[in-house]
Design an enzyme around this catalytic site. Sequence first.
Site, mmCIF file in Angstrom:
data_model
loop_
_atom_site.group_PDB
_atom_site.id
_atom_site.type_symbol
_atom_site.label_atom_id
_atom_site.label_comp_id
_atom_site.label_asym_id
_atom_site.label_seq_id
_atom_site.Cartn_x
_atom_site.Cartn_y
_atom_site.Cartn_z
ATOM 1 N N SER A 1 0.841 -1.190 0.000
ATOM 2 C CA SER A 1 0.000 0.000 0.000
ATOM 3 C C SER A 1 0.882 1.247 0.000
ATOM 4 C CB SER A 1 -0.944 -0.028 1.199
ATOM 5 O OG SER A 1 -1.936 0.962 1.088
ATOM 6 N N ASP B 1 -8.934 -5.926 -4.858
ATOM 7 C CA ASP B 1 -8.530 -4.741 -4.101
ATOM 8 C C ASP B 1 -9.348 -3.538 -4.544
ATOM 9 O OD1 ASP B 1 -7.267 -2.718 -2.721
ATOM 10 O OD2 ASP B 1 -5.244 -3.305 -3.307
ATOM 11 N N HIS C 1 -7.181 -5.865 -0.530
ATOM 12 C CA HIS C 1 -6.007 -5.021 -0.330
ATOM 13 C C HIS C 1 -4.979 -5.636 0.626
ATOM 14 C CE1 HIS C 1 -3.719 -1.375 -0.518
ATOM 15 N NE2 HIS C 1 -3.851 -1.109 0.762
#
Length: 729
Positions: free
Chosen positions: A585, A673, A705
């Site tokens: 991320s 995601d 995610h």
Amino acid sequence: VLPSVEEAAGLYRELSQHPGLSAACLGPDVTTQYGGKYCSLYTEWSQRDLARAESIKFCRQYLLFHDGASIVYAGPGGTCCEIKDELLSRESPSGALKAVLRRATGKGKEKEKEKQFVEVWDQNRKVKSIDLTALDKHGSVYDDDQFGCLAWSHSETHLLYVAEKKRPKAESFFQSKAPELGSSADEELGRPEKPDAPVKGEQFVYYEDWGETLSTRSIPVLCVLDIEGSSISVLEGVPEDVSPGQAFWSPDDTGVVFVGWWHEPFRLGLRHCTNRRSALFYVDLTGGKCELLSEDTRAVWSPRLSPDRCRIAYLENSALGPHQQCSRLRMYDWYTKDTRTVLEAVPRQAWGSFPGIYCNALPGLCWAADSQRLVLDTAQRSQQDVFVVDTQTGGTTSLTADARQGSWSVLTIDRDLLVASFSTPSCPPTLQVAVLPSAGQEAQVQWVCLQDAPPLPGISWAIRTLQPPPEQEHPQYRGLDIDAILLRPSEGTAAQKHPLVVMPHGGPHVVFSAGWMLYPAVLCHLGFAVLLVNYRGSLGFGQDSVNSLPGNVGTQDVQDVQLCVEQVLQEEPLDSSRVAVVGGSHGGFLACHLIGQFPSIYHACVVRNPVVNIAAMLNATDIPDWCLTEMGLPYMPDALPDPAQCAEMLQRSPIRYVDRVRAPVLLMLGEDDRRVPPKQGLEYYRALKARGMTTRLLWYPGNNHALAGVEAEADGFMNIVLWLHKHLR
């Protein structure tokens, strides 16, 4: 010597078996014939099962003997037992009953259809089993920790929960069916007289959802189950532009208190976003009147009713802005209707004083028996500690100041019996219990370990604090420092230089706490040193640190990570020719920046669902506000794309440095995601391929995610080891 594949798989299999604590519940006190007291402690744990490729849940019971001031004896009351198909469970206020929301598959023709039941257990038998699906009053019950709840009325006759609103049945305009007597023109136009008859034109209506991990949540409704009558009522009166959740019964059982999130003009992602405009509401059961209990311009969550049913504590943030912040603790008095602030946001962390509140939720039971104090855990720089808060004075006392340094998490408190989980980077989660001392004596708390997990040999760790150089100081927030947790293999010769794996966290407004983490622990056992960096903007350092990062992503956070790397390479016996960076991320965003801005330092890179082009992410993510907020720009739902803003986003994105990348890059992407759509990683992959760079992409169907599916997590780790093994030779 880097590890073999077999060695890595064996170590991962072994260390992944350490379970984590997820819940705890204390039973009623029982007085023995000799005057002593004991109670049962029910605990729930989660563990990875690699053979079944799933995370399993199991329970274990313990017995606590206490005298009201200390734990006299504590021990297990039986062996473990796996929990199957249980979505939610809750003990009644008296402890005599237990409600369970259970998932079950249908029988016969409905074999493939999933059904939901509410069960009520009384001591050693099931006294009720109610088929919610058959009653057909609503859609699926919410079992998540964002909206979901299962709350007993104080009279123990009703249950409150949240479910998806029942949708109208829909059919094609050209659906063939046998004619019915009494058909009318309304039926021909798709307006049937029967309320449950299919409606034409509704087949493909779009329903907004709440984003990452909440894609099946759209329109929540509050539902009340009459246990004796086995009937369901869907509560009316909730404003149409508000989605309710986190509900509980009012002190007199005449209504329901809930958190309501505004969803107009459209829904934004809610998971890990404690900045969404929301408020505390009360809806009356009889008249359906809805009343606002808090300000309607803030973000609130996690309301908790005191044992005397007089006060409601809840957390509050500013609406919009950073997704995670230093929160305020607010208090609503049910009878005076007054609201006051118990604890304000803390600008700067200072040892010896309260660091501020940084948590996704208060414990489900957090109040002391006196209904004046409450207990919570919070980040304090790179560790997590437990504090007791006097809600009358605002005074705070650490309950773990004299305990081992690491990560403490409160599971529950009931009748001043306190249950917590504790871990360190070298010690898997342990179960801890204590009796909360009387007011003013809290520092004398004595923790007792009820379920130990001996520290693992082979890992040494320490927290390092660094000060950015003057030229990298934030002009408005000077004096901020950063932490890094360094894990090192403790075995081997003093002259042995270990390869270094750098791990910046995602968020960016989260924090690495000095607790148990599977990936770093296994990597360390395999001979890698691991550096976990809490750059400026991380939680636990004060709100000033959080505020310093928006408008400076791609520079300040990158510089902080690089400063930590250069410092440990200078001061520790590490191999500077074998340095890799791994991040997911926003941590992937930083990893891609680092290999582009400092190409001579990093020799391998692994990124998981990375942000690589903020401008391209703006209209594809469930959190478009993040793209603007972290640029230091205001978010407006009705704003159209602005060329200057898009140019600034591109300028701060790691994709602009792709021409300078030299390190081989492994990408791991979750197909589902919603937060950082996989097209972000694909864009980077194609850019690297077009430049002839060494790269590989792993695509994980059914994963979002976090890439937290047991199979994806295990496969991802093994591929990381293979990549490091290949490129750090």
